[in-house]
Enzyme design. Structure first.
Site, PDB file in Angstrom:
ATOM      1  N   MET A   6       0.937  -1.250   0.184  1.00  0.00           N
ATOM      2  CA  MET A   6       0.057   0.074   0.149  1.00  0.00           C
ATOM      3  C   MET A   6       0.699   1.315  -0.202  1.00  0.00           C
ATOM      4  O   MET A   6       0.313   2.403   0.382  1.00  0.00           O
ATOM      5  CB  MET A   6      -0.987   0.096   1.095  1.00  0.00           C
ATOM      6  CG  MET A   6      -1.792  -1.196   1.213  1.00  0.00           C
ATOM      7  SD  MET A   6      -3.359  -1.017   1.973  1.00  0.00           S
ATOM      8  CE  MET A   6      -2.875  -0.565   3.712  1.00  0.00           C
ATOM      9  N   GLY A  12      10.819  -3.066   5.775  1.00  0.00           N
ATOM     10  CA  GLY A  12       9.814  -4.234   5.694  1.00  0.00           C
ATOM     11  C   GLY A  12       9.497  -4.575   4.023  1.00  0.00           C
ATOM     12  O   GLY A  12       9.657  -5.640   3.618  1.00  0.00           O
ATOM     13  N   HIS A  13       9.183  -3.521   3.450  1.00  0.00           N
ATOM     14  CA  HIS A  13       8.606  -3.614   1.759  1.00  0.00           C
ATOM     15  C   HIS A  13       9.943  -3.975   1.398  1.00  0.00           C
ATOM     16  O   HIS A  13       9.849  -4.711   0.115  1.00  0.00           O
ATOM     17  CB  HIS A  13       7.973  -2.387   1.295  1.00  0.00           C
ATOM     18  CG  HIS A  13       6.780  -1.979   2.122  1.00  0.00           C
ATOM     19  ND1 HIS A  13       6.526  -0.537   2.892  1.00  0.00           N
ATOM     20  CD2 HIS A  13       5.521  -2.574   2.229  1.00  0.00           C
ATOM     21  CE1 HIS A  13       5.496  -0.850   3.135  1.00  0.00           C
ATOM     22  NE2 HIS A  13       4.820  -1.800   2.720  1.00  0.00           N
TER      23      HIS A  13
HETATM   24  O1  PAF Z   1      -0.298  -5.639   3.555  1.00  0.00           O
HETATM   25  C1  PAF Z   1      -0.672  -4.765   2.860  1.00  0.00           C
HETATM   26  O2  PAF Z   1       0.162  -3.753   2.522  1.00  0.00           O
HETATM   27  C2  PAF Z   1      -2.140  -4.858   2.136  1.00  0.00           C
HETATM   28  O3  PAF Z   1      -2.719  -5.524   2.969  1.00  0.00           O
HETATM   29  C3  PAF Z   1      -1.944  -5.719   0.714  1.00  0.00           C
HETATM   30  C4  PAF Z   1      -1.535  -7.209   0.986  1.00  0.00           C
HETATM   31  C5  PAF Z   1      -1.010  -4.950  -0.369  1.00  0.00           C
HETATM   32  C6  PAF Z   1      -3.385  -5.588  -0.051  1.00  0.00           C
HETATM   33  O4  PAF Z   1      -3.982  -4.357  -0.147  1.00  0.00           O
END
Ligand code: PAF
Length: 260
Positions: A6, A12-13
């Site tokens: 999101m 983390g990402h």
């Molecule tokens: O974890 C997230 O950022 C959200 O829940 C996801 C998996 C991108 C779905 O919108």
């Protein structure tokens, strides 16, 4: 390799993206603040965003394709279909946020269909989400391999989350109560305590001591079914959620490993 997010990217990402980069020929990241997974009164309108910075980070990591649709693009028609997963969606986090996981599973199903067969990477910080998505993939035969990746934490244990941006300095310090309580619970389990009730009450005491933190729940469950257990054994998971200032934070741990 697909990394759905999101946005408002943090380590983390980027750790998911780096792993996807290592394990796949091509990597796709998505950034979409999915309205379906926010209930009335939640933080959809204030959810932190910084698309320019996210784009630079994706470029720096070497993401091959970034899909960052608008809401109108994702949901150009009213969406009549939703993914429901019995049992898994109503318990724990789903008891506090009854429409949340259906919104997550629906958008992730859509992303999987848009992207096609892939390896998809999700953080273990959203433990229940990971189980929901893995179950959906299994039950509906998506051509996707779901890979869960360890939670990335700051040096004091706080799990990285875009919502940490809501915390004041004092709240930020207090928020470490979540990971601290998980770690001490796990030390007790490793020392031989197996009663879920005892471990739960230790966590509740530790979190209640922190005035700026309001516990929503602590649950000890079997890790993949999310069914509550009385006796802790291998495969168990401790999940907690708490409000710290404006932020609602979640964290979890394997009681036999703690937050490491
Ligand atoms: O974890 C997230 O950022 C959200 O829940 C996801 C998996 C991108 C779905 O919108």
């Amino acid at each position: 390799g697909l990394v759905p997010t999101m946005g408002f990217l943090h380590e983390g990402h980027t750790s998911l993206m780096q792993r996807a980069g290592k394990e796949n020929d091509k990597t796709i990241a998505t950034i979409f603040v999915n309205p379906l997974q926010f209930a009335e009164g939640e933080d959809l309108s204030s959810y932190p965003q910084n698309l320019e910075k996210d784009i630079s980070e994706c470029e720096a990591i070497g993401i091959d394709l970034l899909f960052a649709p608008s809401s109108e693009e994702m949901y150009s028609q009213p969406i009549l279909t939703s993914v429901q997963i019995d049992q898994l969606m109503n318990s724990v986090e789903g008891a506090s946020r009854p429409t949340h996981f259906s919104g997550v599973a629906t958008v992730v199903a859509k992303l999987f269909n848009i992207v096609g067969p892939c390896n998809a990477y999700f953080g273990e910080k959203d433990w229940q989400q990971l189980q929901v998505i893995s179950t959906m993939v299994r039950d509906l035969s998506f051509r996707v391999k779901v890979l869960g990746c360890p939670t990335v934490r700051q040096s004091d244990g706080l799990a990285l989350s875009s919502r940490n941006a809501y915390l004041s300095l004092e709240e930020r310090k207090a928020a470490t109560a979540l990971s601290r309580s998980l770690q001490s619970a796990s030390e007790n389990v490793q020392a031989g305590e197996t009663s879920a009730a005892v471990i739960k009450s230790q966590i509740i005491d530790e979190i209640t001591d922190e005035a700026l933190v309001t516990l929503d729940y602590v649950e000890i469950v079997e890790g993949s079914s999310l069914i509550r257990i009385d006796q802790i054994s291998e495969g168990a998971r401790i999940l907690i959620a708490a409000k710290v200032g404006k932020a609602r934070l979640i964290d979890n741990a394997d009681p036999y490993f703690g937050i490491k």
